[in-house]
Scaffold this motif. Sequence first.
Motif, PDB file in Angstrom:
ATOM      1  N   VAL A 113       4.783  18.593  12.415  1.00 60.41           N
ATOM      2  CA  VAL A 113       4.201  17.287  12.403  1.00 60.41           C
ATOM      3  C   VAL A 113       3.746  16.796  13.897  1.00 60.41           C
ATOM      4  N   VAL A 114       2.323  16.887  14.039  1.00 65.22           N
ATOM      5  CA  VAL A 114       1.992  16.460  15.449  1.00 65.22           C
ATOM      6  C   VAL A 114       1.176  15.037  15.381  1.00 65.22           C
ATOM      7  N   GLY A 115       1.172  14.423  14.226  1.00 68.66           N
ATOM      8  CA  GLY A 115       0.758  13.047  14.250  1.00 68.66           C
ATOM      9  C   GLY A 115       1.416  12.341  12.948  1.00 68.66           C
ATOM     10  N   MET A 116       1.560  11.332  13.063  1.00 64.27           N
ATOM     11  CA  MET A 116       2.260  10.220  11.721  1.00 64.27           C
ATOM     12  C   MET A 116       2.073   8.798  11.920  1.00 64.27           C
ATOM     13  N   LYS A 117       1.377   8.418  10.816  1.00 64.67           N
ATOM     14  CA  LYS A 117       1.216   6.765  10.936  1.00 64.67           C
ATOM     15  C   LYS A 117       1.129   6.158   9.493  1.00 64.67           C
ATOM     16  N   HIS A 118       1.436   5.032   9.339  1.00 67.39           N
ATOM     17  CA  HIS A 118       1.445   4.273   8.114  1.00 67.39           C
ATOM     18  C   HIS A 118       0.036   3.697   8.337  1.00 67.39           C
ATOM     19  N   VAL A 119      -0.606   3.651   7.175  1.00 68.78           N
ATOM     20  CA  VAL A 119      -1.924   3.146   7.032  1.00 68.78           C
ATOM     21  C   VAL A 119      -2.071   2.318   5.498  1.00 68.78           C
ATOM     22  N   ASN A 120      -3.130   1.305   5.712  1.00 65.20           N
ATOM     23  CA  ASN A 120      -3.408   0.525   4.585  1.00 65.20           C
ATOM     24  C   ASN A 120      -4.888   0.750   4.627  1.00 65.20           C
ATOM     25  N   LEU A 121      -5.210   1.726   3.517  1.00 64.51           N
ATOM     26  CA  LEU A 121      -6.786   2.210   3.384  1.00 64.51           C
ATOM     27  C   LEU A 121      -7.740   1.134   3.212  1.00 64.51           C
ATOM     28  N   GLU A 122      -8.763   1.003   3.763  1.00 64.02           N
ATOM     29  CA  GLU A 122      -9.796  -0.020   3.482  1.00 64.02           C
ATOM     30  C   GLU A 122     -10.516   0.601   2.686  1.00 64.02           C
ATOM     31  N   PRO A 123     -11.433   0.068   1.639  1.00 63.56           N
ATOM     32  CA  PRO A 123     -12.015   0.485   0.655  1.00 63.56           C
ATOM     33  C   PRO A 123     -13.122   1.585   0.746  1.00 63.56           C
ATOM     34  N   ASP A 124     -13.789   1.649   2.233  1.00 58.77           N
ATOM     35  CA  ASP A 124     -14.686   2.387   2.428  1.00 58.77           C
ATOM     36  C   ASP A 124     -13.845   3.869   2.892  1.00 58.77           C
ATOM     37  N   ILE A 125     -12.858   3.776   3.537  1.00 61.98           N
ATOM     38  CA  ILE A 125     -12.022   4.939   3.918  1.00 61.98           C
ATOM     39  C   ILE A 125     -11.545   5.609   2.528  1.00 61.98           C
ATOM     40  N   ALA A 126     -10.760   4.833   1.662  1.00 59.96           N
ATOM     41  CA  ALA A 126     -10.431   5.446   0.228  1.00 59.96           C
ATOM     42  C   ALA A 126     -11.700   6.200  -0.203  1.00 59.96           C
ATOM     43  N   LEU A 127     -12.848   5.752  -0.324  1.00 61.27           N
ATOM     44  CA  LEU A 127     -14.003   6.332  -0.750  1.00 61.27           C
ATOM     45  C   LEU A 127     -14.334   7.451  -0.092  1.00 61.27           C
ATOM     46  N   LEU A 131     -13.741   6.335 -10.625  1.00 61.72           N
ATOM     47  CA  LEU A 131     -13.796   6.161  -9.061  1.00 61.72           C
ATOM     48  C   LEU A 131     -13.211   4.805  -8.642  1.00 61.72           C
ATOM     49  N   GLU A 132     -13.406   3.815  -9.617  1.00 60.05           N
ATOM     50  CA  GLU A 132     -12.751   2.351  -9.409  1.00 60.05           C
ATOM     51  C   GLU A 132     -11.139   2.835  -9.511  1.00 60.05           C
ATOM     52  N   ALA A 133     -10.660   3.570 -10.429  1.00 60.53           N
ATOM     53  CA  ALA A 133      -9.247   3.533 -10.664  1.00 60.53           C
ATOM     54  C   ALA A 133      -8.579   4.360  -9.334  1.00 60.53           C
ATOM     55  N   HIS A 134      -9.290   5.422  -8.746  1.00 56.14           N
ATOM     56  CA  HIS A 134      -8.892   5.921  -7.622  1.00 56.14           C
ATOM     57  C   HIS A 134      -8.759   4.841  -6.521  1.00 56.14           C
ATOM     58  N   CYS A 135      -9.857   4.277  -6.017  1.00 55.87           N
ATOM     59  CA  CYS A 135     -10.060   3.244  -5.036  1.00 55.87           C
ATOM     60  C   CYS A 135      -8.976   2.030  -5.202  1.00 55.87           C
ATOM     61  N   THR A 136      -8.746   1.777  -6.203  1.00 59.58           N
ATOM     62  CA  THR A 136      -7.834   0.492  -6.371  1.00 59.58           C
ATOM     63  C   THR A 136      -6.552   1.181  -6.133  1.00 59.58           C
ATOM     64  N   TYR A 137      -6.056   2.395  -6.580  1.00 60.12           N
ATOM     65  CA  TYR A 137      -4.753   2.919  -6.233  1.00 60.12           C
ATOM     66  C   TYR A 137      -4.626   3.179  -4.822  1.00 60.12           C
ATOM     67  N   LEU A 138      -5.535   3.668  -4.327  1.00 59.43           N
ATOM     68  CA  LEU A 138      -5.251   4.304  -2.856  1.00 59.43           C
ATOM     69  C   LEU A 138      -5.310   2.985  -1.979  1.00 59.43           C
ATOM     70  N   THR A 139      -5.954   1.865  -2.136  1.00 61.07           N
ATOM     71  CA  THR A 139      -5.575   0.572  -1.496  1.00 61.07           C
ATOM     72  C   THR A 139      -4.671  -0.393  -1.984  1.00 61.07           C
ATOM     73  N   SER A 140      -3.794   0.108  -2.793  1.00 59.91           N
ATOM     74  CA  SER A 140      -2.947  -0.769  -3.489  1.00 59.91           C
ATOM     75  C   SER A 140      -1.464  -0.869  -2.537  1.00 59.91           C
ATOM     76  N   GLY A 141      -1.317   0.059  -1.448  1.00 63.54           N
ATOM     77  CA  GLY A 141      -0.195   0.062  -0.859  1.00 63.54           C
ATOM     78  C   GLY A 141      -0.366   0.752   0.335  1.00 63.54           C
ATOM     79  N   THR A 142       0.844   1.137   0.922  1.00 69.32           N
ATOM     80  CA  THR A 142       0.757   1.770   2.491  1.00 69.32           C
ATOM     81  C   THR A 142       0.912   2.980   2.074  1.00 69.32           C
ATOM     82  N   ALA A 143      -0.124   3.954   2.828  1.00 71.42           N
ATOM     83  CA  ALA A 143       0.087   5.163   2.427  1.00 71.42           C
ATOM     84  C   ALA A 143       0.465   5.815   3.914  1.00 71.42           C
ATOM     85  N   LEU A 144       1.094   7.239   3.887  1.00 71.51           N
ATOM     86  CA  LEU A 144       1.790   7.741   5.151  1.00 71.51           C
ATOM     87  C   LEU A 144       0.752   8.885   5.591  1.00 71.51           C
TER      88      LEU A 144
END
Length: 266
Positions: free
Chosen positions: A145-159, A173-186
């Motif tokens: 692991v050479v990089g790690m961060k928590h991110v809250n994805l913006e809709p354009d990044i998720a897309l 597409l809407e289901a995927h974007c809604t889920y990816l932006t619903s919380g914090t990703a690692l």
Amino acid sequence: MSNPVLVCALRRINAFKVLTDALKRLPQCREKPSESDSLLQTVMALTPEVTFRQAILFFTETDLVTGKTYFYSFSNGCPRTCVPLKSVCFSYLVGASQRCHAESLFTYLQTGAQILCTVLLIKPGAWSRSLARILRKLDLEKFRVVGMKHVNLEPDIALGLLSSEVKQDPAVLEAHCTYLTSGTALVLCLQRPNAVKKLVDLLGPEDPKLAQALDPFLWRAQYGISTVQNGFYGSKSYQRAVRDMKLFFPEGLCCTECQTLEEEEV
């Protein structure tokens, strides 16, 4: 030892899968005896590491060099046409115009599998439940692991993380974007030899049910719930991995510099 064999070094995108599929489509050649009354038998290297080792056993510096190369198409076992291909080049010198910097392919093979980086995004919900086990799996597979961060994805990044197939259906597409932006990703940047392909193979298909049918130990089979909540996003190609590293880790990575990172200005 009584008959000669033909040894070929082949190069193309996704070479292992393409060659395997091509050999499977030749059952008639395997079943039809040759003039020497023996069946056609083929043996191919199954991994990049094995390929590197075997190439330096069969080929010398003069056999594998950059320069004019040719592709022969065969008909009834005999060469039929000869089409010139572009030279094989591994780096470019930037000046008034780009020109190819010739580098010995044999030397390139001798260096062995390259240390590469790839990006793994553990989707919302999945990492908070299973982070310790996922990190353990990464360690067992020799990832650093050479990089790690928590991110809250913006809709354009998720897309931008979604495949073209997903984008064809507005509801999916809407289901995927809604889920990816619903919380914090690692987001993790991982390093090891042949990192991109290794991670793709470990994750398995996007659909956890299909992954379960193929191999219950695939990561999406273990941590995925549905095609939307499938646990992970992983860079699917080296070019995508470079894009993802620059997107998520513009400040740089916690690793010793290597040639590939320098060339891509990561």
